[in-house]
Design an enzyme around this catalytic site. Structure first.
Site, PDB file in Angstrom:
ATOM      1  N   ASP A  51       0.842  -1.204   0.000  1.00 32.65           N
ATOM      2  CA  ASP A  51       0.000   0.000   0.000  1.00 32.65           C
ATOM      3  C   ASP A  51       0.875   1.251   0.000  1.00 32.65           C
ATOM      4  O   ASP A  51       0.378   2.373  -0.123  1.00 32.65           O
ATOM      5  CB  ASP A  51      -1.005  -0.010   1.162  1.00 32.65           C
ATOM      6  CG  ASP A  51      -0.352   0.046   2.526  1.00 32.65           C
ATOM      7  OD1 ASP A  51       0.893  -0.069   2.625  1.00 32.65           O
ATOM      8  OD2 ASP A  51      -1.093   0.210   3.530  1.00 32.65           O
ATOM      9  N   SER A  52       2.205   1.058   0.073  1.00 27.32           N
ATOM     10  CA  SER A  52       3.149   2.161  -0.139  1.00 27.32           C
ATOM     11  C   SER A  52       2.929   2.794  -1.504  1.00 27.32           C
ATOM     12  O   SER A  52       3.382   3.911  -1.754  1.00 27.32           O
ATOM     13  CB  SER A  52       4.592   1.661  -0.012  1.00 27.32           C
ATOM     14  OG  SER A  52       4.800   0.523  -0.823  1.00 27.32           O
ATOM     15  N   ASP A  90      -1.112  -6.377  -0.272  1.00 27.02           N
ATOM     16  CA  ASP A  90      -1.102  -5.677   1.020  1.00 27.02           C
ATOM     17  C   ASP A  90      -2.516  -5.216   1.346  1.00 27.02           C
ATOM     18  O   ASP A  90      -3.124  -4.470   0.568  1.00 27.02           O
ATOM     19  CB  ASP A  90      -0.175  -4.460   0.879  1.00 27.02           C
ATOM     20  CG  ASP A  90       0.450  -4.044   2.190  1.00 27.02           C
ATOM     21  OD1 ASP A  90       0.248  -4.731   3.205  1.00 27.02           O
ATOM     22  OD2 ASP A  90       1.167  -3.018   2.181  1.00 27.02           O
ATOM     23  N   LYS A 120      -0.762  -9.474   3.195  1.00 26.66           N
ATOM     24  CA  LYS A 120      -0.044  -8.955   4.366  1.00 26.66           C
ATOM     25  C   LYS A 120      -0.975  -8.010   5.100  1.00 26.66           C
ATOM     26  O   LYS A 120      -1.746  -7.290   4.475  1.00 26.66           O
ATOM     27  CB  LYS A 120       1.226  -8.209   3.937  1.00 26.66           C
ATOM     28  CG  LYS A 120       1.977  -7.564   5.114  1.00 26.66           C
ATOM     29  CD  LYS A 120       3.300  -6.968   4.708  1.00 26.66           C
ATOM     30  CE  LYS A 120       3.212  -5.594   4.126  1.00 26.66           C
ATOM     31  NZ  LYS A 120       2.605  -4.570   5.010  1.00 26.66           N
ATOM     32  N   GLU A 122      -1.084  -5.349   8.803  1.00 25.54           N
ATOM     33  CA  GLU A 122      -0.294  -4.715   9.859  1.00 25.54           C
ATOM     34  C   GLU A 122      -0.930  -4.920  11.230  1.00 25.54           C
ATOM     35  O   GLU A 122      -2.154  -4.909  11.352  1.00 25.54           O
ATOM     36  CB  GLU A 122      -0.194  -3.205   9.597  1.00 25.54           C
ATOM     37  CG  GLU A 122       0.524  -2.860   8.316  1.00 25.54           C
ATOM     38  CD  GLU A 122       0.609  -1.347   8.061  1.00 25.54           C
ATOM     39  OE1 GLU A 122       0.254  -0.548   8.968  1.00 25.54           O
ATOM     40  OE2 GLU A 122       1.048  -0.972   6.968  1.00 25.54           O
ATOM     41  N   GLU A 189       9.508  -3.818  10.770  1.00 26.72           N
ATOM     42  CA  GLU A 189       9.874  -2.514  10.196  1.00 26.72           C
ATOM     43  C   GLU A 189      10.384  -1.568  11.270  1.00 26.72           C
ATOM     44  O   GLU A 189       9.731  -1.362  12.297  1.00 26.72           O
ATOM     45  CB  GLU A 189       8.647  -1.898   9.485  1.00 26.72           C
ATOM     46  CG  GLU A 189       8.964  -0.522   8.894  1.00 26.72           C
ATOM     47  CD  GLU A 189       7.977  -0.038   7.845  1.00 26.72           C
ATOM     48  OE1 GLU A 189       7.068  -0.804   7.458  1.00 26.72           O
ATOM     49  OE2 GLU A 189       8.124   1.113   7.408  1.00 26.72           O
TER      50      GLU A 189
HETATM   51  O1  KIV Z   1       3.521  -1.086   1.765  1.00 24.47           O
HETATM   52  C1  KIV Z   1       4.686  -1.503   1.761  1.00 24.47           C
HETATM   53  O2  KIV Z   1       5.443  -1.327   0.795  1.00 24.47           O
HETATM   54  C2  KIV Z   1       5.161  -2.221   2.941  1.00 24.47           C
HETATM   55  C3  KIV Z   1       6.602  -2.539   3.013  1.00 24.47           C
HETATM   56  C4  KIV Z   1       7.350  -1.318   3.370  1.00 24.47           C
HETATM   57  C5  KIV Z   1       6.902  -3.663   3.918  1.00 24.47           C
HETATM   58  O3  KIV Z   1       4.403  -2.500   3.814  1.00 24.47           O
END
Ligand code: KIV
Length: 272
Positions: A51-52, A90, A120, A122, A189
């Site tokens: 989600d970056s 994500d 993934k 968080e 992280e």
């Molecule tokens: O969103 C992302 O790119 C991430 C990584 C920094 C692990 O969560």
């Protein structure tokens, strides 16, 4: 180029085995077809459609505005390009917090609609039940501890986490809880190197560090940071392996000059 056979699709079992053998796991982000193809052909093990992308592709100040539909759109494009790496979608802010049922359905979309092989999400013990339910639906879950960017307002900024014994113990306990809940790996992280070592040694699932130190079982970086494409902000844990921003500006600048001077298109780019 990695020495791993390109034809062998990476699975959650592959990364578990790599940890057992002490082989470092490589992970990177990708957000579209060309970046997915490039990192897969380079031999990366795990590709995160992070989600970056909200920050490095869409220009938001945080990852919070990213929605499920945006993540599905980008994950589909990456999945079309990838043949060897394991693709991880994500889960964006508010796609797994409101209810466990909604979280399971959203996780399922990454596999059913977008072609990912894992998701993934968080958080620590507070997402243990969600992790357990998603994993028991047959969807591999990567956990994410330490600096969790979706909680930036609660954490008071993008800061190192797990400093001091109480905070460090909480991260260690969370990691154990998430392993027990069925996570197949965990991103660590922005935590002290020593805590990265302790967590990595305490778990049988692999740890993937981003600012988590050298002792993690693998490493992940955001592609645009590593390539030097994203100039707005560079965290301490980023190593720039290229300066693509400069090369892109030079190439586009050259094109502009040649068009203005009537040098492009030449005969070789023109039709009779
Ligand atoms: O969103 C992302 O790119 C991430 C990584 C920094 C692990 O969560």
């Amino acid at each position: 180029m990695s020495t791993h056979g390109k034809l062998n699709k990476v699975t959650t079992a592959t990364v578990r085995d790599m940890k057992k053998k002490g082989e470092k796991i490589t992970m990177i982000t990708a957000y579209d077809y060309p970046t997915g193809a490039i990192v897969d052909e380079a031999g990366i093990d795990l590709i995160l459609v992070g989600d970056s992308l909200g920050m490095v592709v869409l220009g938001y100040d945080s990852t919070l505005p990213v929605t499920m539909d945006v993540m599905i759109h980008h994950t589909k494009a990456v999945s079309r390009a990838v043949s060897r790496a394991l693709v991880i979608g994500d889960m964006p802010f508010m796609s797994y917090q409101a209810s466990v049922d909604e979280a399971v359905r959203n996780a399922g979309r990454f596999l059913q609609e977008a072609g990912a092989q894992a998701v993934k999400l968080e958080g620590g013990r507070e997402v243990a039940e969600v992790t357990r339910r998603i994993a028991s639906a047959g969807i591999p879950v990567m956990a994410h501890l330490g600096l969790t960017p979706q909680a930036v307002h609660q954490l008071g900024g993008y800061k190192v986490q797990g400093k001091g014994s109480e905070a460090a113990n909480r991260i260690l306990e969370d990691a154990k809880i998430l392993e027990e809940a069925g996570a197949f790996s965990v991103v660590l992280e922005c935590i002290p190197t020593e805590l990265g070592r302790v967590v990595s040694e305490a778990l049988s699932i692999p740890t993937i560090g981003i600012g988590g130190g050298i002792h993690c079982d693998g490493q992940v970086l955001v592609l645009h940071d590593l390539l030097g494409m994203f100039e707005r902000f560079t965290p301490k844990f980023v190593k720039k392996y290229a300066n693509i921003n400069v090369q892109m500006k030079e190439a586009v600048g050259k094109y502009i000059d040649e068009v203005r001077q009537g040098e492009f298109p030449g005969p070789e780019h023109s039709f009779l």
